[in-house]
Every structure is written in structure tokens, then in C-alpha cells.
Scaffold this active site. Structure first.
Site, PDB file in Angstrom:
ATOM      1  N   SER A 181     -59.762 -28.824  11.881  1.00 25.17           N
ATOM      2  CA  SER A 181     -58.481 -28.691  11.327  1.00 25.17           C
ATOM      3  C   SER A 181     -58.661 -27.378  10.427  1.00 25.17           C
ATOM      4  CB  SER A 181     -57.811 -29.496  10.539  1.00 25.17           C
ATOM      5  OG  SER A 181     -58.817 -30.226   9.415  1.00 25.17           O
ATOM      6  N   HIS A 209     -54.944 -32.449  15.493  1.00 27.82           N
ATOM      7  CA  HIS A 209     -54.752 -31.118  15.837  1.00 27.82           C
ATOM      8  C   HIS A 209     -54.589 -30.704  17.230  1.00 27.82           C
ATOM      9  CE1 HIS A 209     -53.992 -29.540  11.435  1.00 27.82           C
ATOM     10  NE2 HIS A 209     -55.181 -30.606  11.245  1.00 27.82           N
ATOM     11  N   LYS A 240     -47.909 -34.118  12.906  1.00 26.79           N
ATOM     12  CA  LYS A 240     -48.399 -32.766  12.943  1.00 26.79           C
ATOM     13  C   LYS A 240     -47.441 -32.035  14.113  1.00 26.79           C
ATOM     14  CE  LYS A 240     -52.649 -32.874  10.772  1.00 26.79           C
ATOM     15  NZ  LYS A 240     -53.758 -33.606  10.811  1.00 26.79           N
TER      16      LYS A 240
END
Ligand SMILES: *Cc1c(COP(=O)(O)O)cnc(C)c1O
Length: 393
Positions: A181, A209, A240
Site C-alpha cells: 500500500s 489494495h 477500499k
């Protein structure tokens, strides 16, 4: 002297070192623009990769579920029963990712704390990438297994460590972030898989991610590399790209069944709320309907990164829309972030311990919510502050 004086001293030390977290307050939904500390600002901070956090279809699904199911789940699922929305979400996520089964958790962090201690214990060994996320590290520690770090994204180092150590333990587990990340680089999963196959150890990837970002229509890192059926555990987050909150583990039905029996955050903490689950279901619908948002995210990421490089900034080794702007020392990164905010751009500096000492940076998070004009405005602000602070000329 009071018994908490040491805390005040530690806090002062953080402030002096430029490592104290000042958290800004947001009074608007997530999106390309926010109201931050009372001011309109361009949002370069959030992991809302696809702009789903305030997508009308997802908001509508959450509102509808609140009306049919209320809000809270009442108690943990294993005791009070589980809502049909959570069951449906797990089935849909499994199908989306092309695996046998999936189980959801309150967060990605909780998913790691549930999974690692359920798979390995005191007699076992974990081989962990040196730069793995804090929730992986904590999950590893909680398990009581021996933890051996291998060099970042280095299958050779992994193999050396396995060769030297595995025989002294009952079982082995290899665990890695999918997308790292802070740097935006991608784990070399095919090569890691070959090593785990050779030595018959479990392979787990935390694709927080990569979920909604990598692979066809955002199906994640396993899809990106065509490794279907070869990675034992795929952890993801729904907070996310999915734009909501929650964690997920996707894999074989035997592992998922085991986590329902032994995953402690599953057994001892209540589930995400009914509107959360419904919102996540709507996010799966959107991802299955079209790859348009994922495509736009990547296009935006390429555009912004190229613009920054043209201005002379060092954007590190990112292979994804994550754009680190390497600045070195933490006080410079903090100053840069404050100056950007004065220019109407919200981009936070990140320093130790989130990244190594001397590798402070501003991490720009590009989203499909951004339009070209937003990105151009961001580039202009970076150019102005970069020149002022002598980072670029
Ligand atoms: C963000 C992140 C998490 C935590 O996810 P949450 O759903 O916010 O708890 C876990 N692992 C990695 C690699 C992450 O980047």
C-alpha cells in the site's frame, strides 16, 4: 509525577520528530472533492478507488436494507444467527472471485487476525514479506508461530528461508500483501506460488489494495496473474475499492468452514451491519456489470503518474494507481502536505513507522471519481509547492 507523564512526553517527542498524526475532519461524503476542516479540497487521500463510497446505487441499497433489516446485527453470528444479507454477500463474493467459498469479517484487519492464528500455531512457521501490512504482522504474532521475514518481493530469499527452516516445524505458511500500500508495487505471486508448491506450504495473499483494482473488472491479484485455485487464502477488504467497510477471505470451502469454527473475530465480535452488507452486495453488482470504473481508475493513475514524473518528482516503484511522492525526511513531507492543503489539495504525508525512517512521502491515491480537470489541478498544486520547497525545479 503522574503515572501518565511518560505518555505526554512520548507525544511531545512525536510532535518534535514530525511524526504526530493530526487528523483532519471531513464534513462531506467521500469523492473527488471533500469539505475538510471547513474548506473545499481535492481529495488525494482515500482508498475509495472506484468512487463507490457515495455511489447512488450503493447508498440506495444501504437505505433499503436499513428499512428491511434495521441496522445492528444484535450479536455475533455464531450465537445469534446470521442475517440472510451476509450469507448472500459471501456467496456473491465467492462467485465474483471464482472460488468455492468466502467468509466476511468486520474489516480487513479482523480478517487477518482471524485467519493466520486459525491456520498456524506454536509448532508452525510463517514466512512473511519484510514489508507486510501491520494487520498481517499482528495476525502472525497472535498465532504464536515462529515468524521469519524474507526480503521484500524476493522469491529467492523466500526459498532460502524455507530451505533453512521449514524442517524444524510442523507446518509452514507464506503470507504477503498483494499490492503493497505504501509503494504500490505488486507481489510476484506466480514465483511465490512455485516456491510454496515445491515445499508444500500454504500460500496466503492479502489483496486489500488489489480487490476491485487488479484483475478483470477488479477481481483481484489471483485473477490478475491467472492463479485460480492455486492460492490457498485470499484476504480482501470491502473498505477500499468496494467503498463500504468489512473484510473477506476467499478460498476453498474447507478453509472457509474452518474459519467459521475457529476465526476468533468471527466468533467473538459482531458482524458488519445489515446496510453495510447490502451496500457491498450492490458494489458486487456494479463490478459485475461493467469494467468501466476499473478502467477509468487505471487511466487516471497513468495520467497522474506521468504528469508527476514530467514535473521531476520521484514516484517510486509503483505499478498501480497508488502514487507515492518520495520526499525523504518526515518534516519536509509534513510541510509539503500543509502547503498543498493551502492550495486546496488534501494529500497526507506518511512517515515512520508506517514507512521506514528517511522514506517519508506523500501518498497520492488516485480514484475513478477524479476527472482529468481534477488531476490537472492537483498537478499544478504539486508543481507550485514542489518548487517553493526546492523538491523540483
Ligand atoms: C488497508 C489494509 C488492511 C485493512 O483493511 P481494513 O478493511 O481497513 O481493516 C489490511 N491489509 C492490507 C494490506 C491493507 O492495505
Amino acid at each position: 509525577m503522574s503515572k501518565t507523564d511518560w505518555i505526554a512526553q512520548e507525544l511531545d517527542g512525536l510532535k518534535q520528530a514530525g511524526l504526530y498524526n493530526r487528523i483532519r475532519t471531513i464534513a462531506s461524503p467521500q469523492g473527488a472533492w471533500l469539505t475538510v476542516d471547513g474548506k473545499r479540497a481535492l481529495n488525494f487521500c482515500s482508498n475509495n478507488y472506484l468512487g463507490l463510497a457515495n455511489h447512488p446505487q450503493i447508498v440506495a441499497a444501504a437505505v433499503a436494507a436499513t428499512k428491511t433489516h434495521g441496522v445492528g446485527p444484535g450479536a455475533v453470528r455464531s450465537i445469534a444467527g446470521t442475517m440472510d444479507l451476509h450469507v448472500e454477500l459471501e456467496q456473491r463474493l465467492a462467485r465474483f472471485k471464482g472460488v468455492e467459498a468466502a467468509i466476511t469479517f468486520q474489516s480487513g484487519f479482523a480478517a487477518n487476525l482471524a485467519t493466520i492464528p486459525a491456520l498456524v500455531g506454536k509448532e508452525d512457521v510463517i514466512f512473511s514479506d519484510r514489508l507486510n501490512h501491520a494487520s498481517i504482522i499482528d495476525g502472525c504474532r497472535l498465532s504464536g508461530a515462529k515468524i521469519i521475514a524474507y526480503e521484500h518481493n524476493d522469491p529467492k530469499s523466500l526459498e532460502e528461508q524455507i530451505k533453512a527452516n521449514l524442517s524444524q516445524f510442523r507446518r509452514g505458511l507464506v503470507v504477503t500483501d498483494g499490492v503493497f500500500s505504501m509503494d504500490g508495487d505488486i507481489a510476484p505471486l506466480p514465483a511465490l506460488y512455485e516456491v510454496t508448491k515445491k515445499y508444500d506450504v500454504l500460500l496466503m495473499v492479502d489483496d486489500a489494495h488489489g480487490e476491485g483494482v487488479l484483475g478483470k473488472g477488479g477481481r483481484g491479484i489471483v485473477d490478475h496473474f491467472g492463479l485460480h485455485g492455486k492460492v490457498d487464502v485470499e484476504v480482501g477488504t470491502l473498505s477500499k475499492a468496494f467503498g463500504v467497510v468489512g473484510g473477506v477471505v476467499a478460498g476453498s470451502s474447507v478453509i472457509v468452514e474452518w474459519l467459521r469454527q475457529r476465526g476468533r473475530p468471527f466468533l467473538f465480535s459482531s458482524a458488519m451491519t445489515a446496510p453495510d452488507a447490502a451496500a457491498c452486495l450492490a458494489a458486487v453488482d456494479l463490478l459485475e456489470e461493467s469494467t468501466q470504473l476499473v478502467d477509468k481508475l487505471w487511466e487516471n493513475g497513468r495520467y497522474f503518474k506521468a504528469g508527476m514524473q514530467k514535473l521531476g518528482f520521484n514516484t517510486g516503484a509503483s505499478e498501480t494507481p497508488i502514487t507515492p511522492v518520495m520526499l525523504g525526511e518526515a518534516p519536509l513531507a509534513q510541510q509539503f502536505s500543509r502547503d498543498l492543503f493551502d492550495e486546496g489539495v488534501f494529500a497526507m504525508s506518511i512517515g515512520y513507522p508506517t514507512v521506514p525512517q528517511g522514506k517519508a512521502r506523500i501518498r497520492v491515491m488516485i480514484s475513478a471519481a477524479h476527472e482529468k480537470a481534477d488531476l490537472d489541478q492537483g498537478l499544478a498544486a504539486f508543481a507550485k509547492v514542489g518548487k517553493k520547497l526546492g523538491v523540483v525545479n
